[in-house]
Each structure stands twice: as C-alpha cells, then as structure tokens.
Design a protein around this motif. Structure first.
Motif, PDB file in Angstrom:
ATOM      1  N   ASP A 251       0.813  -1.456   0.170  1.00 25.19           N
ATOM      2  CA  ASP A 251      -0.196  -0.066   0.182  1.00 25.19           C
ATOM      3  C   ASP A 251       0.786   1.306   0.081  1.00 25.19           C
ATOM      4  OD1 ASP A 251      -2.080  -1.850   0.123  1.00 25.19           O
ATOM      5  OD2 ASP A 251      -1.972  -1.611   2.409  1.00 25.19           O
ATOM      6  N   GLY A 252       1.941   1.335  -1.017  1.00 26.38           N
ATOM      7  CA  GLY A 252       2.632   2.470  -0.924  1.00 26.38           C
ATOM      8  C   GLY A 252       3.570   2.616   0.183  1.00 26.38           C
ATOM      9  N   MET A 253       3.507   1.766   1.000  1.00 25.76           N
ATOM     10  CA  MET A 253       4.461   1.842   2.229  1.00 25.76           C
ATOM     11  C   MET A 253       5.404   0.977   2.409  1.00 25.76           C
ATOM     12  SD  MET A 253       3.027   4.562   4.149  1.00 25.76           S
ATOM     13  CE  MET A 253       3.165   4.371   6.156  1.00 25.76           C
ATOM     14  N   ILE A 254       6.757   1.115   2.946  1.00 26.28           N
ATOM     15  CA  ILE A 254       7.650   0.229   3.097  1.00 26.28           C
ATOM     16  C   ILE A 254       7.883  -0.178   4.385  1.00 26.28           C
ATOM     17  CG2 ILE A 254       9.559   1.763   2.663  1.00 26.28           C
ATOM     18  CD1 ILE A 254      10.711  -0.811   1.334  1.00 26.28           C
ATOM     19  N   SER A 255       7.938  -1.327   4.851  1.00 25.94           N
ATOM     20  CA  SER A 255       8.123  -1.450   6.354  1.00 25.94           C
ATOM     21  C   SER A 255       9.357  -2.259   6.457  1.00 25.94           C
ATOM     22  CB  SER A 255       6.769  -2.210   6.990  1.00 25.94           C
ATOM     23  OG  SER A 255       6.581  -3.344   6.203  1.00 25.94           O
ATOM     24  N   VAL A 256       9.964  -2.256   7.652  1.00 25.71           N
ATOM     25  CA  VAL A 256      10.899  -2.910   7.978  1.00 25.71           C
ATOM     26  C   VAL A 256      10.617  -3.378   9.458  1.00 25.71           C
ATOM     27  CG1 VAL A 256      13.607  -2.663   8.763  1.00 25.71           C
ATOM     28  CG2 VAL A 256      12.674  -1.375   6.850  1.00 25.71           C
ATOM     29  N   ALA A 257      10.925  -4.620   9.662  1.00 22.05           N
ATOM     30  CA  ALA A 257      10.482  -5.334  11.098  1.00 22.05           C
ATOM     31  C   ALA A 257      11.931  -5.657  11.791  1.00 22.05           C
ATOM     32  CB  ALA A 257       9.478  -6.402  10.875  1.00 22.05           C
ATOM     33  N   ILE A 258      11.956  -5.440  12.948  1.00 23.44           N
ATOM     34  CA  ILE A 258      12.932  -5.931  13.630  1.00 23.44           C
ATOM     35  C   ILE A 258      12.606  -6.797  14.732  1.00 23.44           C
ATOM     36  CG2 ILE A 258      15.078  -5.165  15.236  1.00 23.44           C
ATOM     37  CD1 ILE A 258      14.942  -2.745  12.941  1.00 23.44           C
ATOM     38  N   ALA A 259      12.810  -8.053  14.792  1.00 21.05           N
ATOM     39  CA  ALA A 259      12.074  -8.860  15.916  1.00 21.05           C
ATOM     40  C   ALA A 259      13.256  -9.807  16.563  1.00 21.05           C
ATOM     41  CB  ALA A 259      11.256  -9.879  15.118  1.00 21.05           C
ATOM     42  N   ASP A 260      12.959  -9.884  17.979  1.00 19.63           N
ATOM     43  CA  ASP A 260      13.931 -10.574  18.740  1.00 19.63           C
ATOM     44  C   ASP A 260      13.269 -11.633  19.579  1.00 19.63           C
ATOM     45  OD1 ASP A 260      12.932  -9.822  21.326  1.00 19.63           O
ATOM     46  OD2 ASP A 260      13.321  -7.704  20.518  1.00 19.63           O
ATOM     47  N   THR A 261      14.019 -12.507  20.136  1.00 20.85           N
ATOM     48  CA  THR A 261      13.671 -13.757  20.752  1.00 20.85           C
ATOM     49  C   THR A 261      13.702 -13.341  22.339  1.00 20.85           C
ATOM     50  OG1 THR A 261      15.683 -14.819  20.352  1.00 20.85           O
ATOM     51  CG2 THR A 261      13.486 -15.221  19.173  1.00 20.85           C
TER      52      THR A 261
ATOM     53  N   GLU B 180       4.703  -5.216  18.387  1.00 18.76           N
ATOM     54  CA  GLU B 180       3.638  -6.314  18.484  1.00 18.76           C
ATOM     55  C   GLU B 180       4.657  -7.570  18.970  1.00 18.76           C
ATOM     56  OE1 GLU B 180       2.086  -7.200  14.728  1.00 18.76           O
ATOM     57  OE2 GLU B 180       3.867  -6.202  13.682  1.00 18.76           O
ATOM     58  N   GLU B 181       3.747  -8.712  19.295  1.00 23.02           N
ATOM     59  CA  GLU B 181       4.476  -9.863  20.042  1.00 23.02           C
ATOM     60  C   GLU B 181       5.180 -10.619  18.601  1.00 23.02           C
ATOM     61  OE1 GLU B 181       2.648 -13.294  22.847  1.00 23.02           O
ATOM     62  OE2 GLU B 181       1.498 -11.726  22.240  1.00 23.02           O
ATOM     63  N   ASN B 182       6.336 -11.032  18.987  1.00 26.24           N
ATOM     64  CA  ASN B 182       6.805 -11.928  17.911  1.00 26.24           C
ATOM     65  C   ASN B 182       6.894 -13.267  18.287  1.00 26.24           C
ATOM     66  OD1 ASN B 182       8.672 -12.618  15.976  1.00 26.24           O
ATOM     67  ND2 ASN B 182      10.561 -12.528  17.243  1.00 26.24           N
ATOM     68  N   GLY B 183       5.728 -13.968  17.547  1.00 27.39           N
ATOM     69  CA  GLY B 183       5.554 -15.195  17.927  1.00 27.39           C
ATOM     70  C   GLY B 183       5.087 -15.543  19.061  1.00 27.39           C
ATOM     71  N   ARG B 184       5.885 -16.575  19.663  1.00 28.90           N
ATOM     72  CA  ARG B 184       5.548 -17.185  20.977  1.00 28.90           C
ATOM     73  C   ARG B 184       6.361 -16.139  22.288  1.00 28.90           C
ATOM     74  NH1 ARG B 184       7.155 -22.260  21.653  1.00 28.90           N
ATOM     75  NH2 ARG B 184       7.653 -22.435  19.270  1.00 28.90           N
ATOM     76  N   CYS B 185       7.571 -15.912  21.746  1.00 31.75           N
ATOM     77  CA  CYS B 185       8.324 -14.875  22.632  1.00 31.75           C
ATOM     78  C   CYS B 185       9.128 -13.821  21.781  1.00 31.75           C
ATOM     79  CB  CYS B 185       9.521 -15.929  23.348  1.00 31.75           C
ATOM     80  SG  CYS B 185      10.749 -16.439  22.182  1.00 31.75           S
ATOM     81  N   GLY B 186       9.277 -12.839  22.617  1.00 31.47           N
ATOM     82  CA  GLY B 186      10.061 -11.761  22.134  1.00 31.47           C
ATOM     83  C   GLY B 186       9.244 -10.602  21.385  1.00 31.47           C
TER      84      GLY B 186
END
Ligand code: ADP
Length: 548
Positions: free
Chosen positions: A468-478, A523-529
């Motif tokens: 949708d015209g946006m670029i997103s970068v996600a940084i997820a940890d555990t 937001e939550e990263n899966g089960r942890c993190g």
C-alpha cells in the motif's frame, strides 16, 4: 594513320592509368588492372595473384591455390588459377616477363564450366615494387594469333608497374587506416580527444572523440571558437578564458578543468591539457588532449557523499552512544550537587552556623545545576537541530549497513541474525541517516532484550516488505517481549526498565518515523520476544525544514 593509332593507344593507356590510380582497395585495384590489361591486349582470360604482406611470392609454393593467395582476381571470375612451377620460377624468382605465343601446353586458369581447348598464348609478368615481386599478372588468349606483341607487352608491363606502386599505396593506406582506427578506438575507450587550436585564427581541429565530448557536428571543421565557447558552461567560461590568456602570454603548458554542456542539456566534466608550439603556418598553436572525466567526477562525488554520510552518522553518534554521553555529562554535576548539598547541610548544622561556607556550597550547587542544564540544552538542540536531508535510497542497503555497524555488538552478544529482505529492491525517499538511527536503536534494544536468553536461542530477524505505498522494516527478537499493557508505554519519553536506560530511544524513533509520515509500532513476535516495525511512505511530499 600510324600517328592516329598511337594517339588512340596513348589515350587508352592514360585512361587505364587513371582508372588504376583511382582504386583504394586491393580488390578494386586488382580487378581494375586485370580488366584494363585484358581490354588493352585483347586477351580472353587472365588472373592477378597478390601477396597481402611483403612476403616474397617466390618463396611460396610454385603453384598458388586460391587459399594460399591473399588476393586473387580472375577472369572468368570463378576460374582457378594455378601458376605452373616453371612460370613461377621465371616470373617470381627472376622477375622476368614470359611470353608464350600459341605454344603453351596447358592453361594456368582452370574454369570447370569452360575447359580450354586448342592452343593458347600466354603473357605472365611480375608486379614489382622496389625489387619485391608483390604479385603476378597473367593473361591468356586462344588461338594462333600473336597477340602479345612486344608493344603490347611493353604497355602491359607499364600498367603493371603503375599498379604495383598503387598496390603499395593501398597497403600503406590500409595500415594508416588501421592505426587511425586504433587511435579512434583508444580515444573512445579513454574518453580522450586530441585537438589543435590556432591562437591567431581561433580555429581548432580535433579528433572524433573531441567532437563527441564537445557535442559538435563532425562537418564543422575547423571549429570556430564561438562554437567551442557555446559548449563551455557559462559559469566556467571566465576562468577558462583567463587561464588560456595567461598560458598564451607565457606559452606555458595549459591545464584546465571545466564543464561542457551538450545541446540536450547533458553536462560533462572535462579536463583539457595542452602545450604551445608553432603550427605549420608559423602561428602559435595549442596542441593537447581533452578528457571526459564525468565518470571519475561522479565516483568522487559519490565517495565524498558517502564520507559525509558516515561523518554525519558517526558525528551525530548513535542514540545509544548519545544516551551514554548524556548519562556521563549529567551524572557528574548531579553527584557534585548532592555532595555540595550535603556539605551545605553540615555547615548549617555547625554551632555557630557557618553561613559563609554554606553560601559557598550553595553557589557550587548552582554552578553544577547550571552545568547540568547546559548539557540538557545541548542534547536537545542536537536531537532537534539535526539537518534533515531527504533523498531516495534502497532501504535494504541502509538496514544492511546498520547490521554491519552493529556487527561487533551482535557477535559479542552471541546473537544469530536472519534477514528476509524484499528483493524488489524497494526505494524510499527519506533521511537515510535518521532512518538508520531508528533501525540501529531497534537493533540495539533487541540485542539488549535477549541478554538473558540462553545461547543459540538469541535470534534477531530483520525483514522488509512493500504494501500500500508503504515500505516496512521489521526488527524482531526472541527476548522477553513486552506485555500488552506496556506496548504503548515503551514509546513514552523517559519510560525505561533498564538500570542505565534513559527511556529516550523509542520516543525519538517514533518522532523520526512520524516526521517521515510513517508509523512505528510493536507487537508480539510469535511465542516470545518483541517485533518492532516501522513503515515509511515510498514517496515523500516535499516538506519545509520548519515543518520537520
Ligand atoms: P531505553 O533503551 O533507554 O530504556 P527505549 O525508549 O529505547 O529506552 O526503550 C524503552 C523501554 O522499552 C526499554 O527500557 C525496554 O523496557 C522496552 N523495550 C524496548 N525494546 C525492547 C525489546 N526489543 N524487547 C523488550 N523490551 C523492549
């Protein structure tokens, strides 16, 4: 009557000479000589065998099949020419002209479509240039008639001699053309053109590449100064003119760098060098080379930009480092203030009250408080006053660079990195350094959040995507993650759960992203993190610096 015949003959010979000397290719020349010789002598068949280089034909095989000869012209055109060894010896070794009147046993020309029958007459003579036999002219006629009269042989050998000179000119011409081609290609590859400029007539001549660099049509020759001048960038012309004038007056070597503008608006950076000498007319001339250095300039500029960016990125310091220095700078006056306040209390508790000492302590407290206030003001201006520089860049590259910067930290913390970038190479229009600051801060938070996790389970996952015209970068940890109740609080200024934390990072990150018209959330990263994501619009509406 005889006189008439002779005049007619002379006319024919003169014409033949002209035709031969007009040819500028081996093939053309060989064919012209053969046709003229055939038509003059009245012979019905013939061939010319030529050596391309200066190798002696005599050294070659006695018979010359077509593939051994560099050039062969024959009439009829498809006939095979096989020079019998006795003829070759006579003509090429001894450079003799051989005439065989109606007695030759076999033809040297094999034409499968039209095999010779009966008796034939032959004339074979060497093409000699400066003692070299560079080829053979062979003529053949059917029947008994003595067509190769001494006069005919004489005229034909004159034609052959003239042709031999022309062959040599063609050879030199081709060599020259080849050398010239090399020069032209070399100049093209190097983006270099050579020129010669007459300082009196102000006319110049240049190589093909020179014309390309200056965007001048090839038929403008010589080039009037005004045409050249019209291509020089108006801002650069005065300095060029001054340098030229100075160089002319001192006759010293000339070097000048300036911009050239093509008719389509394209700008080139060029360097012209030259030195003065007297031209063929006795005028002072500048001879030199003009080099298109646009590519080099662009590379230099890119390097300078990269250096500036780096300086900016390191000069501004990452938010983590910034936090460290704030702590250090504020810690000192705060400790001092506590100590001074305690001292003040002690002076006041004395009996009698040591008012003068207490006053000194209070003055020290004020000084230290001012120092702390100064630090805060400085930091605020540093954070706010950063120049924002919007430009298009590849988000994946920018994030990858952040990873590179954090390499040591990542290794030290034993973190495993996984990336999943959108390979459509999404480009975003934003302040690259600021976006990198955001990413760096999120990466550092993620690394810190995983400090308590056991080895092998510390995974930092970075990904990018476009929607949708946006670029997103996600940084997820555990790491330990963030409870739903705290998910908004972490973005509040001064919210921190870390002993040495300032609680500034995420609030500044959100501010930066918002200024770019984007969003930052967790937001939550899966089960942890935790998984922090920032989304930026692909294109920015141009904003004024005040609105940022
Ligand atoms: P600081 O790092 O100085 O505490 P931040 O604004 O960067 O300031 O972070 C605020 C708080 O948000 C942190 O103290 C931490 O409690 C929480 N936080 C930030 N990132 C993460 C993360 N990746 N996982 C868990 N908690 C986080």
């Amino acid at each position: 009557m005889r006189l008439d015949n002779e005049t007619h003959e002379l006319d024919l010979v003169a014409k033949a000479f002209q035709i031969i000397s007009r040819e500028i290719s081996y093939q053309g020349l060989a064919k012209a000589l053969l046709m003229e010789a055939l038509s003059y002598s009245g012979a019905s068949r013939g061939a010319i065998l030529l050596s391309g280089q200066r190798e002696l034909l005599a050294k070659a095989d006695a018979s010359f099949p077509r593939e051994r000869a560099n050039f062969l012209a024959s009439f009829p055109p498809h006939a095979e020419f096989r020079l019998p060894s006795d003829l070759a010896e006579e003509v090429l070794d001894r450079k003799q002209t051989v005439v065989r009147q109606a007695g030759a046993e076999s033809s040297a020309l094999i034409d499968p479509a039209n095999p010779p029958s009966g008796k034939i007459a032959q004339l074979c003579l060497p093409l000699i240039h400066q003692h070299w036999a560079i080829g053979v002219l062979y003529l053949e006629a059917d029947g008994d008639a003595e067509i190769f009269t001494p006069r005919c042989v004489w005229v034909t050998s004159m034609l052959a001699n003239q042709a031999a000179v022309s062959f040599e000119s063609v050879r030199l011409f081709e060599a020259l053309r080849e050398t010239n081609m090399w020069m032209v290609r070399g100049q093209q590859i190097g983006g270099m053109g050579s020129y010669r400029w007459n300082t009196r007539t102000l006319l110049s001549r240049g190589s093909r590449e020179c014309y390309r660099i200056l965007d001048i049509d090839l038929d403008v020759n010589p080039v009037p100064f005004e045409v050249f001048r019209s291509r020089v960038h108006p801002e650069d012309y005065p300095a060029l003119e001054q340098d030229l004038t100075e160089a002319i007056s001192t006759k010293s070597p000339f070097t000048h760098e300036y911009r050239v503008i093509h008719r389509d608006g394209k700008t080139l950076h060029v360097v012209a060098v030259g030195q003065f000498d007297e031209g063929p007319t006795g005028d002072l001339e500048l001879e030199g080379i003009i080099t298109d250095v646009s590519q080099r300039k662009a590379a230099e500029q890119a390097l300078a930009d990269a250096r500036n960016e780096l300086a900016r990125a390191t000069g501004l310091t990452s938010l983590g480092e910034l936090a460290g220095s704030i702590i250090h700078e504020i810690d000192q006056p705060l400790t001092g203030m506590i100590m001074s306040a305690e001292a003040c209390l002690r002076w006041l508790a004395r009996d009698p009250v040591q008012a003068a000492e207490a006053r000194k302590s209070v003055a020290r407290i004020i000084r230290q408080a001012r120092r702390a206030a100064e630090v805060v003001t400085g930091v605020r201006s540093l954070v706010r006053g950063t120049q924002v520089h919007f430009a298009e860049f590849d988000i994946n590259d920018a994030v990858a660079e952040v990873l590179l910067l954090s390499n040591r930290e990542i290794e030290r913390a034993g973190v495993i990195v996984r990336t999943d970038f959108d390979r459509s190479s999404p480009r975003v229009e934003a302040d690259r350094v600021q976006v990198q600051q955001v990413a760096l801060n999120l990466v550092r938070n993620a690394i810190e959040a995983m400090a308590g996790v056991e080895d092998g389970n510390r995974i930092l996952a970075l990904s990018s995507g476009v929607a949708d015209g946006m670029i997103s970068v996600a940084i997820a940890d555990t790491g330990g993650g963030i409870s739903p109740a705290d998910r908004e609080r972490v973005f509040e200024t001064l919210y921190t759960t870390k002993g040495a934390g300032l609680g500034l990072g995420l609030s500044i990150c959100r501010k930066i992203v918002k200024l770019h018209g984007g969003q930052l959330w967790v937001e939550e990263n899966g089960r942890c993190g935790a998984k922090f994501t920032f989304a930026l619009p692909l294109r920015q509406a141009v904003q004024t610096s005040e609105s940022r």
